[in-house]
Design an enzyme around this catalytic site. Structure first.
Site, mmCIF file in Angstrom:
data_model
loop_
_atom_site.group_PDB
_atom_site.id
_atom_site.type_symbol
_atom_site.label_atom_id
_atom_site.label_comp_id
_atom_site.label_asym_id
_atom_site.label_seq_id
_atom_site.Cartn_x
_atom_site.Cartn_y
_atom_site.Cartn_z
ATOM 1 N N HIS A 1 0.844 -1.203 0.000
ATOM 2 C CA HIS A 1 0.000 0.000 0.000
ATOM 3 C C HIS A 1 0.881 1.257 0.000
ATOM 4 O O HIS A 1 0.575 2.240 -0.670
ATOM 5 C CB HIS A 1 -0.873 0.031 1.250
ATOM 6 N N SER B 1 -2.524 -8.054 3.133
ATOM 7 C CA SER B 1 -3.053 -7.998 4.509
ATOM 8 C C SER B 1 -3.385 -9.407 4.977
ATOM 9 O O SER B 1 -3.273 -9.726 6.163
ATOM 10 C CB SER B 1 -4.304 -7.120 4.548
HETATM 11 P P1 AMP Z 1 -6.364 -4.041 -0.406
HETATM 12 O O1 AMP Z 1 -6.235 -3.231 0.843
HETATM 13 O O2 AMP Z 1 -5.801 -5.419 -0.284
HETATM 14 O O3 AMP Z 1 -7.752 -3.995 -0.979
HETATM 15 O O4 AMP Z 1 -5.431 -3.341 -1.479
HETATM 16 C C1 AMP Z 1 -5.546 -1.963 -1.758
HETATM 17 C C2 AMP Z 1 -4.682 -1.628 -2.934
HETATM 18 O O5 AMP Z 1 -3.328 -1.959 -2.641
HETATM 19 C C3 AMP Z 1 -5.055 -2.417 -4.201
HETATM 20 O O6 AMP Z 1 -4.932 -1.581 -5.330
HETATM 21 C C4 AMP Z 1 -4.040 -3.516 -4.208
HETATM 22 O O7 AMP Z 1 -3.785 -4.029 -5.504
HETATM 23 C C5 AMP Z 1 -2.825 -2.790 -3.664
HETATM 24 N N1 AMP Z 1 -1.877 -3.757 -3.125
HETATM 25 C C6 AMP Z 1 -2.114 -4.733 -2.207
HETATM 26 N N2 AMP Z 1 -1.008 -5.477 -2.008
HETATM 27 C C7 AMP Z 1 -0.049 -4.961 -2.813
HETATM 28 C C8 AMP Z 1 1.323 -5.297 -3.078
HETATM 29 N N3 AMP Z 1 1.914 -6.318 -2.482
HETATM 30 N N4 AMP Z 1 1.992 -4.549 -3.993
HETATM 31 C C9 AMP Z 1 1.384 -3.513 -4.617
HETATM 32 N N5 AMP Z 1 0.108 -3.138 -4.422
HETATM 33 C C10 AMP Z 1 -0.602 -3.864 -3.531
#
Ligand code: AMP
Length: 285
Positions: free
Chosen positions: A37, A187
């Site tokens: 993130h 997460s």
């Molecule tokens: P989430 O909180 O899992 O819904 O993710 C929020 C944003 O962070 C989304 O656009 C995900 O694709 C991005 N994201 C989550 N994990 C990663 C990671 N390891 N590398 C890059 N972006 C990420």
């Protein structure tokens, strides 16, 4: 840094920024923020004057037997990480603020893109994602929005949704951030014990081996490439494969023989966590 809980406050804040010719960058998340993130926040910080991170665990995108209640939450930790990354605003609405009365009658569905892969395994998931992202885009107004390639299908769906609905938001893709083992940060990795976390590195190993077979090994049969990924994941006793696919990078449709820009995607269950990962590969023309 400002913490905002209501839609009207965030609108006011973004309208005020744009009225002063400030560029707005938006980073939508479900919180429990990590270095993946953070890389999105840093990209947004580099290209905009006002950076907003949204923290909202969206009930609409969880199926009835999924981990909505168990999903990790830590707003204090999120605020500390966002402040450290130079974020200006954190928008953390309550469910009742986003869905007054507990429901929405309107649903956004990106047909085609949302039907296969994660869409097939998690029915309704992407309708929930597209609906909440449409709401967040509507609330945020004209801006750049940063999404990770980690959730590759989601990235394609959100990009297509914004284009189809003429929403004035530029979706900016950001590369996946990984642990040294190759495991993509997520997460949901917090569900894993040490042994499972080590086992989870098999996803990236399988993806890299298969991408190498296509790009350097000259393999053009998708069934062979998918079989290779399945075999490697199958060698890890703690991993239970959901799918291993190689598809067109933009349409996510099957390609046979393999040609052009491709994406290899895997979903697997490791202990209590369902993990996804993907890499790109290009067949030279
Ligand atoms: P989430 O909180 O899992 O819904 O993710 C929020 C944003 O962070 C989304 O656009 C995900 O694709 C991005 N994201 C989550 N994990 C990663 C990671 N390891 N590398 C890059 N972006 C990420």
């Amino acid at each position: 840094m400002q913490l905002v809980h209501t839609i009207s406050e965030l609108r006011r804040c973004h309208d005020h920024a744009r009225a002063n010719a400030h560029r707005v960058g938006l980073v939508p998340t479900m919180g429990f923020l990590h270095a993946g993130h953070r890389s999105l926040m840093e990209a947004a910080r580099a290209e905009n004057d006002l950076v907003t991170v949204t923290v909202f665990v969206n009930p609409l995108q969880f199926g009835p037997n999924e981990d909505l209640d168990a999903y990790p939450r830590d707003l204090d930790g999120d605020l500390a990480l966002a402040a450290d990354a130079g974020v200006d605003v954190v928008f953390a609405p309550a469910v009742a603020e986003m869905y007054p009365g507990g429901a929405v009658a309107t649903s956004v569905r990106v047909s085609g893109l949302a039907d296969q892969l994660e869409g097939a395994s998690r029915p309704g998931h992407f309708d929930g994602v597209a609906t909440v992202v449409a709401k967040l885009f509507s609330i945020a107004g004209a801006c750049r929005a940063y999404f990770g390639e980690k959730d590759y299908q989601q990235l394609q769906i959100v990009t297509r949704m914004a284009a189809d609905l003429s929403i004035p938001v530029d979706v900016v893709p950001c590369p996946t951030v990984r642990e040294p083992s190759g495991l993509a940060l997520s997460s949901r990795n917090s569900y894993l014990n040490d042994e499972q976390r080590e086992a989870a590195a098999v996803l990236k190993r399988a993806l890299d081996t298969a991408a190498g077979a296509v790009a350097e090994g000259g393999e053009r049969d998708p069934a062979v490439v998918e079989g290779l990924m399945a075999r490697i994941v199958g060698q890890e006793a703690l991993a239970k494969l959901d799918y291993a696919r190689v598809v067109h990078a933009a349409t996510l449709e099957a390609v046979n023989p393999l040609a052009g820009r491709l994406r290899l995607l895997i979903a697997a269950r490791i202990g209590p966590a369902r993990l996804i990962d993907n890499v790109g590969a290009t067949v030279p023309t």
